[in-house]
Structures are given as structure tokens and as C-alpha cells.
Design a protein around this motif. Sequence first.
Motif, PDB file in Angstrom:
ATOM      1  N   GLY A  15       0.210  -1.507  -0.402  1.00 18.75           N
ATOM      2  CA  GLY A  15      -0.514   0.465   0.106  1.00 18.75           C
ATOM      3  C   GLY A  15       0.521   1.855   0.275  1.00 18.75           C
ATOM      4  N   GLY A  16       1.925   1.128   0.192  1.00 17.10           N
ATOM      5  CA  GLY A  16       3.033   2.175   0.510  1.00 17.10           C
ATOM      6  C   GLY A  16       3.608   2.866  -1.113  1.00 17.10           C
ATOM      7  N   SER A  17       4.177   3.789  -0.732  1.00 21.67           N
ATOM      8  CA  SER A  17       4.547   4.389  -1.980  1.00 21.67           C
ATOM      9  C   SER A  17       6.281   4.409  -2.390  1.00 21.67           C
ATOM     10  CB  SER A  17       4.332   6.221  -2.621  1.00 21.67           C
ATOM     11  OG  SER A  17       2.405   6.134  -2.813  1.00 21.67           O
ATOM     12  N   LEU A  18       6.645   4.926  -3.490  1.00 26.35           N
ATOM     13  CA  LEU A  18       8.167   4.565  -3.554  1.00 26.35           C
ATOM     14  C   LEU A  18       8.576   5.669  -5.093  1.00 26.35           C
ATOM     15  CD1 LEU A  18      10.202   1.389  -3.179  1.00 26.35           C
ATOM     16  CD2 LEU A  18      10.397   3.735  -1.620  1.00 26.35           C
ATOM     17  N   ARG A  19       9.044   6.194  -5.389  1.00 29.06           N
ATOM     18  CA  ARG A  19       9.439   6.992  -6.501  1.00 29.06           C
ATOM     19  C   ARG A  19      11.189   6.871  -7.249  1.00 29.06           C
ATOM     20  NH1 ARG A  19      10.579  13.440  -8.073  1.00 29.06           N
ATOM     21  NH2 ARG A  19       9.825  13.236  -9.691  1.00 29.06           N
ATOM     22  N   LEU A  20      10.899   6.005  -8.284  1.00 28.98           N
ATOM     23  CA  LEU A  20      12.807   5.721  -8.529  1.00 28.98           C
ATOM     24  C   LEU A  20      12.754   6.606  -9.690  1.00 28.98           C
ATOM     25  CD1 LEU A  20      11.522   1.795  -9.507  1.00 28.98           C
ATOM     26  CD2 LEU A  20      12.197   3.290  -7.187  1.00 28.98           C
ATOM     27  N   SER A  21      13.868   6.923  -9.774  1.00 32.09           N
ATOM     28  CA  SER A  21      14.714   8.108 -10.489  1.00 32.09           C
ATOM     29  C   SER A  21      15.975   8.029 -11.526  1.00 32.09           C
ATOM     30  CB  SER A  21      15.508   9.284  -9.796  1.00 32.09           C
ATOM     31  OG  SER A  21      14.580  10.130  -8.987  1.00 32.09           O
ATOM     32  N   CYS A  22      15.452   8.181 -12.382  1.00 30.12           N
ATOM     33  CA  CYS A  22      17.254   7.423 -13.371  1.00 30.12           C
ATOM     34  C   CYS A  22      17.763   8.611 -14.129  1.00 30.12           C
ATOM     35  CB  CYS A  22      16.405   6.412 -14.459  1.00 30.12           C
ATOM     36  SG  CYS A  22      17.746   5.580 -15.616  1.00 30.12           S
ATOM     37  N   ALA A  23      18.804   9.102 -13.736  1.00 31.21           N
ATOM     38  CA  ALA A  23      19.839   9.864 -13.658  1.00 31.21           C
ATOM     39  C   ALA A  23      20.249   9.563 -15.226  1.00 31.21           C
ATOM     40  CB  ALA A  23      20.005  10.555 -12.758  1.00 31.21           C
ATOM     41  N   ALA A  24      20.287   9.733 -16.286  1.00 26.20           N
ATOM     42  CA  ALA A  24      21.474   9.608 -18.044  1.00 26.20           C
ATOM     43  C   ALA A  24      22.203  10.690 -18.555  1.00 26.20           C
ATOM     44  CB  ALA A  24      20.148   9.851 -18.949  1.00 26.20           C
ATOM     45  N   SER A  25      23.260  10.322 -18.512  1.00 30.33           N
ATOM     46  CA  SER A  25      24.576  11.321 -19.362  1.00 30.33           C
ATOM     47  C   SER A  25      24.789  10.282 -20.529  1.00 30.33           C
ATOM     48  CB  SER A  25      25.154  11.355 -17.905  1.00 30.33           C
ATOM     49  OG  SER A  25      25.468  10.332 -17.454  1.00 30.33           O
ATOM     50  N   GLY A  26      25.765  11.439 -21.508  1.00 32.78           N
ATOM     51  CA  GLY A  26      26.731  10.661 -22.126  1.00 32.78           C
ATOM     52  C   GLY A  26      26.054  10.056 -23.430  1.00 32.78           C
ATOM     53  N   PHE A  27      24.451  10.699 -23.707  1.00 36.39           N
ATOM     54  CA  PHE A  27      23.966  10.588 -25.013  1.00 36.39           C
ATOM     55  C   PHE A  27      22.547  11.502 -24.262  1.00 36.39           C
ATOM     56  CE2 PHE A  27      20.176   8.752 -23.384  1.00 36.39           C
ATOM     57  CZ  PHE A  27      20.243   7.649 -21.853  1.00 36.39           C
ATOM     58  N   THR A  28      22.085  12.018 -25.914  1.00 34.94           N
ATOM     59  CA  THR A  28      21.063  12.608 -25.936  1.00 34.94           C
ATOM     60  C   THR A  28      20.092  12.286 -25.660  1.00 34.94           C
ATOM     61  OG1 THR A  28      22.356  13.131 -28.369  1.00 34.94           O
ATOM     62  CG2 THR A  28      20.063  14.654 -27.120  1.00 34.94           C
ATOM     63  N   PHE A  29      20.019  12.635 -24.303  1.00 33.50           N
ATOM     64  CA  PHE A  29      18.664  12.165 -23.910  1.00 33.50           C
ATOM     65  C   PHE A  29      17.962  12.380 -24.358  1.00 33.50           C
ATOM     66  CE2 PHE A  29      16.690  10.724 -20.248  1.00 33.50           C
ATOM     67  CZ  PHE A  29      15.199  11.304 -19.199  1.00 33.50           C
ATOM     68  N   SER A  30      17.085  13.519 -24.648  1.00 34.58           N
ATOM     69  CA  SER A  30      16.274  14.210 -25.547  1.00 34.58           C
ATOM     70  C   SER A  30      15.425  13.060 -26.826  1.00 34.58           C
ATOM     71  CB  SER A  30      15.977  15.810 -25.574  1.00 34.58           C
ATOM     72  OG  SER A  30      16.917  16.034 -26.830  1.00 34.58           O
ATOM     73  N   ARG A  31      16.555  12.591 -27.526  1.00 35.08           N
ATOM     74  CA  ARG A  31      16.245  11.740 -28.474  1.00 35.08           C
ATOM     75  C   ARG A  31      16.179  10.418 -28.014  1.00 35.08           C
ATOM     76  NH1 ARG A  31      21.099  13.580 -32.030  1.00 35.08           N
ATOM     77  NH2 ARG A  31      21.778  11.520 -31.528  1.00 35.08           N
ATOM     78  N   TYR A  32      15.484  10.104 -26.730  1.00 36.90           N
ATOM     79  CA  TYR A  32      15.694   8.476 -26.515  1.00 36.90           C
ATOM     80  C   TYR A  32      14.141   7.783 -25.554  1.00 36.90           C
ATOM     81  CZ  TYR A  32      19.958   7.177 -27.641  1.00 36.90           C
ATOM     82  OH  TYR A  32      21.472   7.065 -28.896  1.00 36.90           O
ATOM     83  N   ILE A  33      13.390   7.369 -26.299  1.00 38.03           N
ATOM     84  CA  ILE A  33      12.338   6.912 -25.970  1.00 38.03           C
ATOM     85  C   ILE A  33      12.630   6.394 -24.191  1.00 38.03           C
ATOM     86  CG2 ILE A  33      10.854   5.014 -24.890  1.00 38.03           C
ATOM     87  CD1 ILE A  33      10.708   5.065 -28.516  1.00 38.03           C
ATOM     88  N   MET A  34      12.241   5.937 -23.267  1.00 31.29           N
ATOM     89  CA  MET A  34      12.522   5.495 -21.949  1.00 31.29           C
ATOM     90  C   MET A  34      11.248   4.985 -21.401  1.00 31.29           C
ATOM     91  SD  MET A  34      15.704   7.048 -21.703  1.00 31.29           S
ATOM     92  CE  MET A  34      15.417   6.662 -19.982  1.00 31.29           C
TER      93      MET A  34
END
Length: 121
Positions: A15-34
Motif C-alpha cells: 500500500g505504500g509508495s516509492l519514486r524511482l529516478s534514473c539520471a542519464a548522461s553521455g547521450f542525447t537524452f531528449s532523443r530517446y524513448i525511456m
Amino acid sequence: QVQLVESGGGLVQPGGSLRLSCAASGFTFSRYIMNWYRQAPGKERELVARITSTGGSTNYADSVKGRFTISRDNAKNTVYLQMNSLKPEDTAVYYCNALELRTGVIIGNYWGQGTQVTVSS
């Protein structure tokens, strides 16, 4: 050097919550499906959620619809997975994946190291 670094996993009660994050580097993030995938012990890796490069469209596995939300911030090169109403069956290692397609051909395909999510009382 391409890097995808996940964070935010841990132990949470049902019943609880979590928020996962994924920090990207080394490529053009805005061009990628995640994508967020997960793999439970003894099971195959499964796609949990997907977001297009602009964030304009999202897709979810049936098992998480209405409970999980994927989002991204292209200015911060980060993708998120908000997980609410967690269930024991959500227990798995969660992986961040970056995918670039051009006319149906995979140009880039990168993976993070994974973060453990355990849902248990």
C-alpha cells in the motif's frame, strides 16, 4: 561515456509508495524513448512503463495501470517512476532503459544497473 543511474528503491510496506529516478548522461537524452523494466526472481524481465522522447505519450503494463506513473524531465536528463499502492508482487529489480529508434532501426539501447524494490510487511 553512457550512464544510466537508478535510485529510489528500497523496502516499503504493501500500500505504500516509492519514486524511482534514473539520471542519464553521455547521450542525447531528449532523443530517446525511456522505459522502466523489472525482473523478479525466477521470472523474465518485463516492460513496466514507457514514455516517448517528448513525454507526450506513455504506456503501462496492465499490472501497474492506475498505480504507476512514468514521467521525464528533459532539462534534467532524468526519468521517473512514481509507484503507488504497491503490492508484494511488485517486488523486483527495476531497470531503466534508453532506446533510440530511427525508421524502426535501433540506434541506441542502454541499461542501468537496476535498483531493488521490495514490498513486504
